[in-house]
Design a protein around this motif. Sequence first.
Motif, PDB file in Angstrom:
ATOM      1  N   MET A 139       3.662   2.611   9.568  1.00 54.78           N
ATOM      2  CA  MET A 139       2.828   3.294   9.372  1.00 54.78           C
ATOM      3  C   MET A 139       2.828   4.954   8.939  1.00 54.78           C
ATOM      4  O   MET A 139       1.919   5.501   8.405  1.00 54.78           O
ATOM      5  CB  MET A 139       1.849   3.367  10.856  1.00 54.78           C
ATOM      6  CG  MET A 139       1.311   2.219  11.480  1.00 54.78           C
ATOM      7  SD  MET A 139      -0.138   1.572  10.407  1.00 54.78           S
ATOM      8  CE  MET A 139      -1.351   2.874  10.604  1.00 54.78           C
TER       9      MET A 139
ATOM     10  N   TRP B  20       6.797  -1.172  13.373  1.00 54.81           N
ATOM     11  CA  TRP B  20       5.182  -0.785  13.437  1.00 54.81           C
ATOM     12  C   TRP B  20       5.099   0.644  12.944  1.00 54.81           C
ATOM     13  O   TRP B  20       4.439   1.158  12.131  1.00 54.81           O
ATOM     14  CB  TRP B  20       4.553  -1.181  14.607  1.00 54.81           C
ATOM     15  CG  TRP B  20       3.157  -1.279  14.368  1.00 54.81           C
ATOM     16  CD1 TRP B  20       2.219  -2.100  13.740  1.00 54.81           C
ATOM     17  CD2 TRP B  20       2.324  -0.187  14.406  1.00 54.81           C
ATOM     18  NE1 TRP B  20       0.950  -1.729  13.408  1.00 54.81           N
ATOM     19  CE2 TRP B  20       0.822  -0.393  14.033  1.00 54.81           C
ATOM     20  CE3 TRP B  20       2.456   1.270  15.076  1.00 54.81           C
ATOM     21  CZ2 TRP B  20      -0.220   0.427  14.178  1.00 54.81           C
ATOM     22  CZ3 TRP B  20       1.207   2.034  15.313  1.00 54.81           C
ATOM     23  CH2 TRP B  20      -0.079   1.471  14.771  1.00 54.81           C
TER      24      TRP B  20
ATOM     25  N   PHE C 139      -5.809  -0.558   3.901  1.00 56.45           N
ATOM     26  CA  PHE C 139      -5.614  -1.816   4.522  1.00 56.45           C
ATOM     27  C   PHE C 139      -6.989  -2.666   4.559  1.00 56.45           C
ATOM     28  O   PHE C 139      -7.553  -2.953   5.472  1.00 56.45           O
ATOM     29  CB  PHE C 139      -5.113  -1.629   6.035  1.00 56.45           C
ATOM     30  CG  PHE C 139      -3.894  -1.326   6.353  1.00 56.45           C
ATOM     31  CD1 PHE C 139      -2.916  -1.883   6.314  1.00 56.45           C
ATOM     32  CD2 PHE C 139      -3.646   0.163   6.623  1.00 56.45           C
ATOM     33  CE1 PHE C 139      -1.414  -1.419   6.761  1.00 56.45           C
ATOM     34  CE2 PHE C 139      -2.561   0.577   7.125  1.00 56.45           C
ATOM     35  CZ  PHE C 139      -1.371  -0.004   6.952  1.00 56.45           C
TER      36      PHE C 139
ATOM     37  N   ILE D  69      -9.197   2.982   7.804  1.00 53.97           N
ATOM     38  CA  ILE D  69      -8.268   1.891   8.072  1.00 53.97           C
ATOM     39  C   ILE D  69      -8.221   0.856   9.258  1.00 53.97           C
ATOM     40  O   ILE D  69      -8.503   1.720  10.239  1.00 53.97           O
ATOM     41  CB  ILE D  69      -6.633   2.315   7.724  1.00 53.97           C
ATOM     42  CG1 ILE D  69      -6.400   3.482   8.937  1.00 53.97           C
ATOM     43  CG2 ILE D  69      -6.306   3.078   6.413  1.00 53.97           C
ATOM     44  CD1 ILE D  69      -4.999   4.004   8.912  1.00 53.97           C
ATOM     45  N   ASP D  70      -8.050  -0.238   9.056  1.00 58.55           N
ATOM     46  CA  ASP D  70      -7.728  -1.142  10.115  1.00 58.55           C
ATOM     47  C   ASP D  70      -6.332  -1.846   9.952  1.00 58.55           C
ATOM     48  O   ASP D  70      -6.122  -3.114   9.318  1.00 58.55           O
ATOM     49  CB  ASP D  70      -8.912  -2.345   9.945  1.00 58.55           C
ATOM     50  CG  ASP D  70      -9.058  -3.229  11.158  1.00 58.55           C
ATOM     51  OD1 ASP D  70      -8.475  -2.753  12.093  1.00 58.55           O
ATOM     52  OD2 ASP D  70      -9.608  -4.355  11.048  1.00 58.55           O
ATOM     53  N   PRO D  71      -5.234  -1.128  10.325  1.00 53.26           N
ATOM     54  CA  PRO D  71      -3.895  -1.423  10.232  1.00 53.26           C
ATOM     55  C   PRO D  71      -3.789  -2.791  11.008  1.00 53.26           C
ATOM     56  O   PRO D  71      -4.421  -3.068  12.134  1.00 53.26           O
ATOM     57  CB  PRO D  71      -3.410  -0.486  10.321  1.00 53.26           C
ATOM     58  CG  PRO D  71      -4.039   0.266  11.562  1.00 53.26           C
ATOM     59  CD  PRO D  71      -5.457   0.138  11.243  1.00 53.26           C
TER      60      PRO D  71
ATOM     61  N   GLN E 119      -5.093  -3.546  -1.024  1.00 55.46           N
ATOM     62  CA  GLN E 119      -4.623  -4.952  -0.101  1.00 55.46           C
ATOM     63  C   GLN E 119      -3.480  -5.660  -0.494  1.00 55.46           C
ATOM     64  O   GLN E 119      -3.268  -5.909  -1.459  1.00 55.46           O
ATOM     65  CB  GLN E 119      -5.848  -5.921  -0.059  1.00 55.46           C
ATOM     66  CG  GLN E 119      -5.671  -7.243   0.885  1.00 55.46           C
ATOM     67  CD  GLN E 119      -5.103  -7.038   2.161  1.00 55.46           C
ATOM     68  OE1 GLN E 119      -5.617  -6.060   2.679  1.00 55.46           O
ATOM     69  NE2 GLN E 119      -4.080  -7.557   2.687  1.00 55.46           N
TER      70      GLN E 119
ATOM     71  N   ALA F 244      -9.017   5.591  11.979  1.00 51.56           N
ATOM     72  CA  ALA F 244      -8.098   4.563  12.342  1.00 51.56           C
ATOM     73  C   ALA F 244      -8.474   3.538  13.352  1.00 51.56           C
ATOM     74  O   ALA F 244      -8.575   3.836  14.599  1.00 51.56           O
ATOM     75  CB  ALA F 244      -6.657   5.200  12.575  1.00 51.56           C
TER      76      ALA F 244
ATOM     77  N   ASN G 283       0.971  -1.346   0.030  1.00 49.44           N
ATOM     78  CA  ASN G 283      -0.005   0.048   0.263  1.00 49.44           C
ATOM     79  C   ASN G 283       0.973   1.272   0.014  1.00 49.44           C
ATOM     80  O   ASN G 283       0.306   2.382  -0.434  1.00 49.44           O
ATOM     81  CB  ASN G 283      -1.026   0.284   1.165  1.00 49.44           C
ATOM     82  CG  ASN G 283      -0.335  -0.230   2.531  1.00 49.44           C
ATOM     83  OD1 ASN G 283       0.913  -0.187   2.817  1.00 49.44           O
ATOM     84  ND2 ASN G 283      -1.154  -0.545   3.467  1.00 49.44           N
TER      85      ASN G 283
ATOM     86  N   TYR H  99       4.028  -6.092   6.862  1.00 46.60           N
ATOM     87  CA  TYR H  99       4.627  -4.853   5.862  1.00 46.60           C
ATOM     88  C   TYR H  99       5.670  -4.723   6.405  1.00 46.60           C
ATOM     89  O   TYR H  99       6.119  -4.035   7.588  1.00 46.60           O
ATOM     90  CB  TYR H  99       3.377  -3.818   6.537  1.00 46.60           C
ATOM     91  CG  TYR H  99       2.108  -3.959   5.755  1.00 46.60           C
ATOM     92  CD1 TYR H  99       1.767  -3.411   4.646  1.00 46.60           C
ATOM     93  CD2 TYR H  99       1.139  -4.768   6.382  1.00 46.60           C
ATOM     94  CE1 TYR H  99       0.511  -3.539   4.216  1.00 46.60           C
ATOM     95  CE2 TYR H  99      -0.119  -4.934   5.886  1.00 46.60           C
ATOM     96  CZ  TYR H  99      -0.327  -4.194   4.772  1.00 46.60           C
ATOM     97  OH  TYR H  99      -1.663  -4.428   4.004  1.00 46.60           O
TER      98      TYR H  99
ATOM     99  N   ARG I 107       2.999   5.996   5.516  1.00 52.96           N
ATOM    100  CA  ARG I 107       1.739   5.840   4.658  1.00 52.96           C
ATOM    101  C   ARG I 107       0.619   6.666   4.993  1.00 52.96           C
ATOM    102  O   ARG I 107      -0.074   7.267   4.446  1.00 52.96           O
ATOM    103  CB  ARG I 107       1.014   4.486   5.020  1.00 52.96           C
ATOM    104  CG  ARG I 107       1.964   2.948   4.480  1.00 52.96           C
ATOM    105  CD  ARG I 107       1.778   1.750   5.119  1.00 52.96           C
ATOM    106  NE  ARG I 107       2.153   0.662   4.037  1.00 52.96           N
ATOM    107  CZ  ARG I 107       3.669   0.425   4.206  1.00 52.96           C
ATOM    108  NH1 ARG I 107       4.396   1.128   4.958  1.00 52.96           N
ATOM    109  NH2 ARG I 107       4.226  -0.413   3.729  1.00 52.96           N
TER     110      ARG I 107
END
Length: 667
Positions: free
Chosen positions: A191, A187, A460, A129-131, A487, A210, A109, A141, A194
């Motif tokens: 994030m 992490w 996501f 988004i649901d990361p 995705q 989010a 992404n 990722y 993005r």
Amino acid sequence: MTTPADNDSIEYAPIEEMSGRGEAADNVARLAEMFPDAVTDGRVDLEVLRGLLGDDAEPAGSETSGLRWVGMAEARRLSTLPATGTLLPRPDESVDWDSTRNIVVEGDNLEVLRLLRRGYTNAVDVIYIDPPYNTTNDFVYDDSRVSTLAEHEADAGLRDDEGATQVGTGSDRAEERRLASARHAKWLSMMYPRLLVAHSLLKETGVLIAAIDDNEHSRLKLLLDRVFGAENFAANVVWQGRGKNDARFSAGGLDYMLVYAKNKARLTEEDVRWKEPKRGYDDVVDAARQAWTSSGGDPEKATTAFRDWWRTKPDTETGLQAYSEIDETGRVFTRGPLASPNPRENLMYDLLHPVSGQAVPMHPNGWRYSRETMDELVKDGRILFGADHTTAPRRKLLLQEQDAQAIRSLVSYDRSNGTELLIGLLGTNVFDNPKAPVVLARWISAVTSGKKDATVLDFFAGSGSTGHAVMDLNAADGGNRRYMLVQLDEEVAKDGYDTIADITRERLRRAGKKIAENLTLESSGIDLGFRSYRLASSNLKPWDGTGEINLIESADNLVEGRSTDDLLVEMMLRLGIELTTPVETREVAGSTLYNLGGGTLYAYFGENVTTEQSIEVARALVQWRDENPVDSDVTIVVRDSGFVDSSAKLNLDAAVKQAGFTTFRSI
């Protein structure tokens, strides 16, 4: 094919050398416009820039508050890089390719967002988004330019040339603490870039939602404060799912949704209010309608029947229960106060009883409304007077004006409902804990104020719950909202699905078919399709990741197996043209001539084009332009290595210029 010498006489500006919003080159160019003294030969002198900013600039090395982690600077840099790949169109995986405005992209992404940035900057209304929740060490990722565990430890002073080090004499620092520190940093580094690119895609009135759990909630909040500004924080939504009775501490089962506006002050200025339907409102309206009908239009009998219904304790918002009377026209109402909440001399005046003509009792603070507004309310029958002037009047509040309320920041909805819905669609359990479309639809509708043409982005995408929610909203009100889903091609190898993206696409296909079975006349024309794309390397062979391409050094610069349709999409991405822009085609001189946006841009990617064929192409361009004249400038894009010799290119150039075309690009 042409050679460099052949084409020295004609050079069209290559679209590959263009830069877009948010990319490093464009950022420098904007700084040069504002502070030319601080930019020399494309390089920024930070000391000069600090001097121009005065006391508002932090000196180098100063301490500031906020979230920091090892790898942060590199993660930020990733957001400024231009995209080097492209998207390959996959009509075979799509639904209603020619008419749909929805998009599903399979691939990493970050690169996809960078590709979309030029065409969709300031174009998105809401991002949901649901990361990944960062609960394990198996992190999917993994940007190649983000630090590894060893690099993180070295940067943090926890590793030297001989390996991991201890801190302090006799320290027995726990291994898991080292791992956790690196995992959090990794992490955040995933994030950060993005979110930076996503921020540029939002409209000034746009909103980001989010989803997150306890593991990274605090860090994500601080990260969003950095990207959006703490002043643009709007809500921390608590999603209460199913708790565990055997939990050691609390029952848990909580997720969160952090909600940020891109420009909260702008929303306040425009008096934007996030509303949602009151729970049970439609049930109350139906019960009142039945009471009115059964009473034969008698307000007293209707009120009695309606209050009997309320005694059955229907499941509604508590505030609706106050609406228990029905007036002579069949409207449901309750009685409200008319007193001003604070003493106001300008609101102290006589209000006369309509029968006796004498003043009714007034509250010591005065009335709630000005005399002019009060007169209008009396005229409209919205003031309830007593039998005579000795009784204080009340305001008639109508149920029909109470269908919505400020959206609640507590969601009580079992996550298993989302799982059961997906199993019902696909016939198998292939995705863990999908979000429920009904909850997403509720929030998407609220933060867009019910806007029926909103553009919704989810990078996501998971199982595709966001796309499903958008289709549900459109089916409910006949809207033309559109979704853009991204995705990763993450392997799943489960029940016939190779990747999660396969699940995403199939879920959308089946959800669209199911929704189509229950459409009303109002919603019969909604968009239930999507265009599928897959992230790939550039269609052009010489692309080396630097953002610069020498198109003429290669005799055949198109990657084997790629088509001119693929090249068209790459051109659209580079020029910042939306992917669903209408495209018409005609076959000319053995290749396809493309017409985009109703005649604002033409593209021709033929190869081995001779002089005779170039004249044929020029005639076709002029004819098509004359058939579809536009007020704006018209651009022509050609494949620079597509001509047999300079004569062929010169003939095309001369013919189109003579016909009035002035803007040319090459790819």
